[in-house]
Design an enzyme around this catalytic site. Structure first.
Site, PDB file in Angstrom:
ATOM      1  N   HIS A 140      86.762  -8.386 -10.492  1.00 35.77           N
ATOM      2  CA  HIS A 140      86.042  -7.105 -10.484  1.00 35.77           C
ATOM      3  C   HIS A 140      85.727  -6.668 -11.912  1.00 35.77           C
ATOM      4  O   HIS A 140      84.583  -6.299 -12.220  1.00 35.77           O
ATOM      5  CB  HIS A 140      86.910  -6.062  -9.769  1.00 35.77           C
ATOM      6  CG  HIS A 140      86.391  -4.660  -9.838  1.00 35.77           C
ATOM      7  ND1 HIS A 140      85.786  -4.030  -8.768  1.00 35.77           N
ATOM      8  CD2 HIS A 140      86.397  -3.750 -10.853  1.00 35.77           C
ATOM      9  CE1 HIS A 140      85.445  -2.808  -9.120  1.00 35.77           C
ATOM     10  NE2 HIS A 140      85.800  -2.607 -10.385  1.00 35.77           N
ATOM     11  N   GLU A 141      86.724  -6.717 -12.789  1.00 36.48           N
ATOM     12  CA  GLU A 141      86.514  -6.282 -14.168  1.00 36.48           C
ATOM     13  C   GLU A 141      85.569  -7.219 -14.923  1.00 36.48           C
ATOM     14  O   GLU A 141      84.731  -6.772 -15.707  1.00 36.48           O
ATOM     15  CB  GLU A 141      87.856  -6.174 -14.902  1.00 36.48           C
ATOM     16  CG  GLU A 141      88.803  -5.133 -14.330  1.00 36.48           C
ATOM     17  CD  GLU A 141      88.193  -3.744 -14.272  1.00 36.48           C
ATOM     18  OE1 GLU A 141      87.353  -3.418 -15.148  1.00 36.48           O
ATOM     19  OE2 GLU A 141      88.535  -2.989 -13.354  1.00 36.48           O
ATOM     20  N   HIS A 144      81.930  -6.476 -14.354  1.00 33.98           N
ATOM     21  CA  HIS A 144      81.396  -5.384 -15.173  1.00 33.98           C
ATOM     22  C   HIS A 144      80.859  -5.931 -16.496  1.00 33.98           C
ATOM     23  O   HIS A 144      79.818  -5.489 -16.996  1.00 33.98           O
ATOM     24  CB  HIS A 144      82.488  -4.351 -15.468  1.00 33.98           C
ATOM     25  CG  HIS A 144      82.807  -3.446 -14.324  1.00 33.98           C
ATOM     26  ND1 HIS A 144      81.850  -2.826 -13.560  1.00 33.98           N
ATOM     27  CD2 HIS A 144      84.005  -3.039 -13.828  1.00 33.98           C
ATOM     28  CE1 HIS A 144      82.435  -2.073 -12.640  1.00 33.98           C
ATOM     29  NE2 HIS A 144      83.737  -2.192 -12.769  1.00 33.98           N
ATOM     30  N   GLU A 216      80.805   0.486  -9.213  1.00 37.09           N
ATOM     31  CA  GLU A 216      82.087   0.041  -8.669  1.00 37.09           C
ATOM     32  C   GLU A 216      81.890  -0.745  -7.372  1.00 37.09           C
ATOM     33  O   GLU A 216      82.560  -1.761  -7.141  1.00 37.09           O
ATOM     34  CB  GLU A 216      83.020   1.234  -8.440  1.00 37.09           C
ATOM     35  CG  GLU A 216      83.462   1.932  -9.713  1.00 37.09           C
ATOM     36  CD  GLU A 216      84.148   0.981 -10.688  1.00 37.09           C
ATOM     37  OE1 GLU A 216      84.832   0.056 -10.239  1.00 37.09           O
ATOM     38  OE2 GLU A 216      83.981   1.170 -11.904  1.00 37.09           O
TER      39      GLU A 216
END
Length: 308
Positions: A140-141, A144, A216
């Site tokens: 997930h990070e 980004h 997100e």
């Protein structure tokens, strides 16, 4: 930078629109300050200095504020191993890796681009999650970073920061004279500066949160598609969100300034206002979206898109 993270055209479009609108507000804000303060040089120098500091040193500022420090592969072999595997799968440069000595279970990515990115996890997160759950959070990070929305959020948040600083500056600056010579005109000028700053802060606040909530969801989807394990990411979300509610309020307040960068927001028991202005979608919305991806991957044979 191109990676195997699925491109998200909606995210890209939202980032472009947000930056365009914030750019218009920012130009108008600077112009108003120049007119009010009658000093082009001072306003431009302050604005450029703050923007440059936030852009070039955002990673250091975030790590310092969250008590984080860079760690080597020798110091944290398991953490580095997970990130190495994900970066190899995603075909992207490996960011620097950091640890924050906090019980708050969370993670964040920061940095102006992929070559200067940092992924930081708290010791509280590592202690609570299984390896595959940690992998989902880190994917997930990393998404980004791959989607470049970390840099956009960093730059976008600058406008609100400078607006808030201008309000404080108005109280203490000698531009408005000493305490004994503040006449009605000076008081009116001070009021106008504060009103303009408050309006700019409100606009940037709303625009950033609208973008943040969508990014997100985009990162959840990208991580689930890369790992092929949306249910595991949902499990990590549920664990982290549940444990954050049990973190002492004073610890949550320390971290709330960085909510836009976190995997999950550092908020206590939800209130209507908190949910309305949250930087993240609700847990229910994120779990629902991941459930839809589970069905999608199941129909495709359970493999992430772009892999064989």
């Amino acid at each position: 930078m191109r990676s195997r993270f699925d491109p998200d055209r909606q995210l890209t479009a939202r980032m472009v629109v947000t930056m365009f609108l914030l750019g218009l507000v920012y130009v108008a804000f600077i112009a108003a300050l120049i007119v009010l303060l009658k000093s082009v040089v001072l306003v431009v120098v302050i604005a450029a200095g703050l923007l440059g500091a936030q852009y070039w040193y955002s990673d250091r500022i975030a790590l310092y504020a969250m008590h984080g420090h860079l760690v080597t592969a020798e110091e944290q072999p398991e953490l580095h191993g997970v990130i190495d595997r994900l970066c190899a799968t995603a075909d992207m440069p490996k960011p620097r890796v950091a640890i924050s000595e906090m019980d708050l279970p969370n993670a964040f990515a920061t940095g102006r681009n992929a070559d200067h990115a940092v992924v930081c996890v708290t010791t509280g997160l590592m202690r609570r999650l299984e390896t595959d759950e940690l992998e989902g959070v880190l994917a997930h990070e990393l998404s980004h970073v791959a989607h470049r929305d970390v840099a956009v959020i960093t730059i976008a948040s600058f406008l609100g920061v400078i607006a808030g600083l201008i309000v404080r500056f108005a109280f203490y600056s000698q531009l408005f004279g000493g305490r004994n010579d503040r006449d009605q005109n000076t008081a009116a000028l001070l009021g106008i500066v504060m009103a303009v700053s408050a309006l700019v802060y409100a606009l940037s606040f709303l625009l950033i949160r609208a973008l943040s909530r969508y990014r997100e969801l985009a990162a959840d989807r990208a991580a689930a598609m890369l790992t092929g394990k949306p249910s595991v990411l949902a499990s990590a979300l549920t664990k982290v969100s549940g444990d954050i509610a049990r973190i002492p309020t004073k610890d949550l307040r320390t971290a709330q300034a960085f909510n836009a960068f976190f995997f999950t927001p550092a908020l206590g028991p939800g209130t209507v206002i908190a949910k309305l202005f949250s930087t993240h979608p609700s847990l229910e919305r994120r779990i629902e979206a991941l459930a839809e991806i589970s069905v999608e991957l199941g129909e495709a044979g359970g493999k992430p898109r772009g892999q064989t």
